[in-house]
Design a protein around this motif. Structure first.
Motif, PDB file in Angstrom:
ATOM      1  N   THR A   1       0.830  -1.203   0.000  1.00 23.36           N
ATOM      2  CA  THR A   1       0.000   0.000   0.000  1.00 23.36           C
ATOM      3  C   THR A   1       0.867   1.255   0.000  1.00 23.36           C
ATOM      4  O   THR A   1       0.601   2.213  -0.741  1.00 23.36           O
ATOM      5  CB  THR A   1      -0.929   0.008   1.222  1.00 23.36           C
ATOM      6  OG1 THR A   1      -1.760  -1.161   1.191  1.00 23.36           O
ATOM      7  CG2 THR A   1      -1.807   1.247   1.226  1.00 23.36           C
ATOM      8  N   GLU A   2       1.941   1.269   0.804  1.00 23.76           N
ATOM      9  CA  GLU A   2       2.840   2.419   0.859  1.00 23.76           C
ATOM     10  C   GLU A   2       3.609   2.577  -0.445  1.00 23.76           C
ATOM     11  O   GLU A   2       3.848   3.699  -0.910  1.00 23.76           O
ATOM     12  CB  GLU A   2       3.820   2.267   2.027  1.00 23.76           C
ATOM     13  CG  GLU A   2       3.184   2.408   3.401  1.00 23.76           C
ATOM     14  CD  GLU A   2       2.524   3.768   3.575  1.00 23.76           C
ATOM     15  OE1 GLU A   2       3.171   4.792   3.214  1.00 23.76           O
ATOM     16  OE2 GLU A   2       1.371   3.803   4.054  1.00 23.76           O
ATOM     17  N   LEU A   3       3.989   1.458  -1.039  1.00 23.35           N
ATOM     18  CA  LEU A   3       4.729   1.500  -2.304  1.00 23.35           C
ATOM     19  C   LEU A   3       3.905   2.157  -3.398  1.00 23.35           C
ATOM     20  O   LEU A   3       4.424   2.919  -4.225  1.00 23.35           O
ATOM     21  CB  LEU A   3       5.131   0.081  -2.715  1.00 23.35           C
ATOM     22  CG  LEU A   3       5.943  -0.048  -4.021  1.00 23.35           C
ATOM     23  CD1 LEU A   3       7.302   0.641  -3.867  1.00 23.35           C
ATOM     24  CD2 LEU A   3       6.128  -1.526  -4.378  1.00 23.35           C
ATOM     25  N   ARG A   4       2.613   1.892  -3.394  1.00 23.25           N
ATOM     26  CA  ARG A   4       1.738   2.465  -4.420  1.00 23.25           C
ATOM     27  C   ARG A   4       1.665   3.985  -4.321  1.00 23.25           C
ATOM     28  O   ARG A   4       1.362   4.653  -5.305  1.00 23.25           O
ATOM     29  CB  ARG A   4       0.327   1.873  -4.297  1.00 23.25           C
ATOM     30  CG  ARG A   4       0.256   0.390  -4.602  1.00 23.25           C
ATOM     31  CD  ARG A   4      -1.155  -0.115  -4.489  1.00 23.25           C
ATOM     32  NE  ARG A   4      -2.008   0.473  -5.517  1.00 23.25           N
ATOM     33  CZ  ARG A   4      -3.333   0.335  -5.538  1.00 23.25           C
ATOM     34  NH1 ARG A   4      -3.946  -0.326  -4.579  1.00 23.25           N
ATOM     35  NH2 ARG A   4      -4.031   0.872  -6.501  1.00 23.25           N
ATOM     36  N   LYS A   5       1.935   4.517  -3.144  1.00 25.47           N
ATOM     37  CA  LYS A   5       1.864   5.970  -2.961  1.00 25.47           C
ATOM     38  C   LYS A   5       3.066   6.684  -3.571  1.00 25.47           C
ATOM     39  O   LYS A   5       2.982   7.871  -3.909  1.00 25.47           O
ATOM     40  CB  LYS A   5       1.779   6.305  -1.469  1.00 25.47           C
ATOM     41  CG  LYS A   5       0.512   5.805  -0.787  1.00 25.47           C
ATOM     42  CD  LYS A   5       0.546   6.129   0.705  1.00 25.47           C
ATOM     43  CE  LYS A   5      -0.708   5.615   1.417  1.00 25.47           C
ATOM     44  NZ  LYS A   5      -0.665   5.889   2.875  1.00 25.47           N
ATOM     45  N   THR A   6       4.168   5.972  -3.709  1.00 25.49           N
ATOM     46  CA  THR A   6       5.398   6.597  -4.183  1.00 25.49           C
ATOM     47  C   THR A   6       5.882   6.062  -5.531  1.00 25.49           C
ATOM     48  O   THR A   6       6.773   6.653  -6.142  1.00 25.49           O
ATOM     49  CB  THR A   6       6.523   6.393  -3.154  1.00 25.49           C
ATOM     50  OG1 THR A   6       6.721   4.976  -2.938  1.00 25.49           O
ATOM     51  CG2 THR A   6       6.156   7.038  -1.826  1.00 25.49           C
ATOM     52  N   THR A   7       5.316   4.955  -5.963  1.00 23.44           N
ATOM     53  CA  THR A   7       5.791   4.312  -7.191  1.00 23.44           C
ATOM     54  C   THR A   7       4.616   4.018  -8.117  1.00 23.44           C
ATOM     55  O   THR A   7       3.563   3.552  -7.673  1.00 23.44           O
ATOM     56  CB  THR A   7       6.517   2.987  -6.871  1.00 23.44           C
ATOM     57  OG1 THR A   7       7.536   3.243  -5.910  1.00 23.44           O
ATOM     58  CG2 THR A   7       7.128   2.385  -8.128  1.00 23.44           C
TER      59      THR A   7
END
Length: 222
Positions: free
Chosen positions: A31-37
């Motif tokens: 979920t966090e990765l989707r915010k930055t990548t």
């Protein structure tokens, strides 16, 4: 597996919201990765064969390559996403559909529930390792890789694993609504035929999935 795949299975906005909520709880790093990548779209993942087969896609493949109505089908894994509604197509065509939950009583399953999910997965492994044929419906989980490797190592070519080229299968499935059944059947059979041979392990591939290599096969010395 469905949530982690980042794929779309036709359930509309409700499905997207449900899977996103599941990711936030169980896969917070994703979920966090989707915010930055910028991750690949669901459509791209499907076209590349990165998505697990839905039950209705799996049943099309099995029927096309010749599995009869009377075939005993064992479903491995946890609860199928979408539940009974999603299983309708495969259960209609293959009524002899079972799982560890239907084969074993609650009292027989209880000792395994007291441990981690790997204990329950071991039951699935036993069934899949001994089956006449094993069909992989995911892009290549650790479980599927272990089953395939076991069957390849101990089967001597007599324990087939159905592991189609998922990218090519995806292209066929995307066109199946405009394709005659005979053409779909021919293309599916050709696809499976091309991928069913037993080979030595390709370079940089999983030793669990491809155990046939000089460093892994047993040798005897005089």
């Amino acid at each position: 597996m469905v949530a982690y795949s980042m794929c779309y299975f036709g359930g509309g906005k409700d499905e997207e919201e449900e899977l996103e909520m599941y990711r936030q709880i169980h896969f917070p790093a994703l979920t966090e990765l989707r915010k930055t990548t910028k991750l690949p779209s669901a459509a791209f993942l499907r076209s590349e064969g990165k998505c697990p087969l839905a039950p209705e896609e799996a049943v099309l493949m099995l029927a096309a390559i010749g599995f009869k109505h009377s075939t005993n089908v064992y479903i491995a894994g946890a609860e199928i996403y979408g539940g009974r509604h999603r299983m309708a197509a495969i259960s209609r065509l293959y009524p002899a559909l079972v799982s560890k939950e239907t084969l074993l009583s609650s009292s027989e399953l209880e000792p395994f529930r007291n441990f981690s999910s790997q204990q329950l997965a071991a039951l699935d492994f036993i069934a899949c390792a001994a089956a006449d044929a094993f069909a992989m419906t995911d892009p290549g989980s650790q479980f599927s890789s272990l089953v395939q490797g076991y069957r390849m190592y101990y089967g001597g070519g007599d324990l087939p694993t159905i592991r189609p080229n998922k990218r090519r299968l995806a292209s066929i499935l995307l066109k199946n609504a405009t394709m005659e059944w005979n053409e779909f059947e021919t293309r599916a059979r050709k696809l499976i035929q091309q991928t069913k041979q037993v080979h030595e392990r390709p370079v940089a591939r999983s030793i669990f999935r491809h155990p046939r290599c000089l460093d892994c096969m047993c040798r005897t010395e005089n």
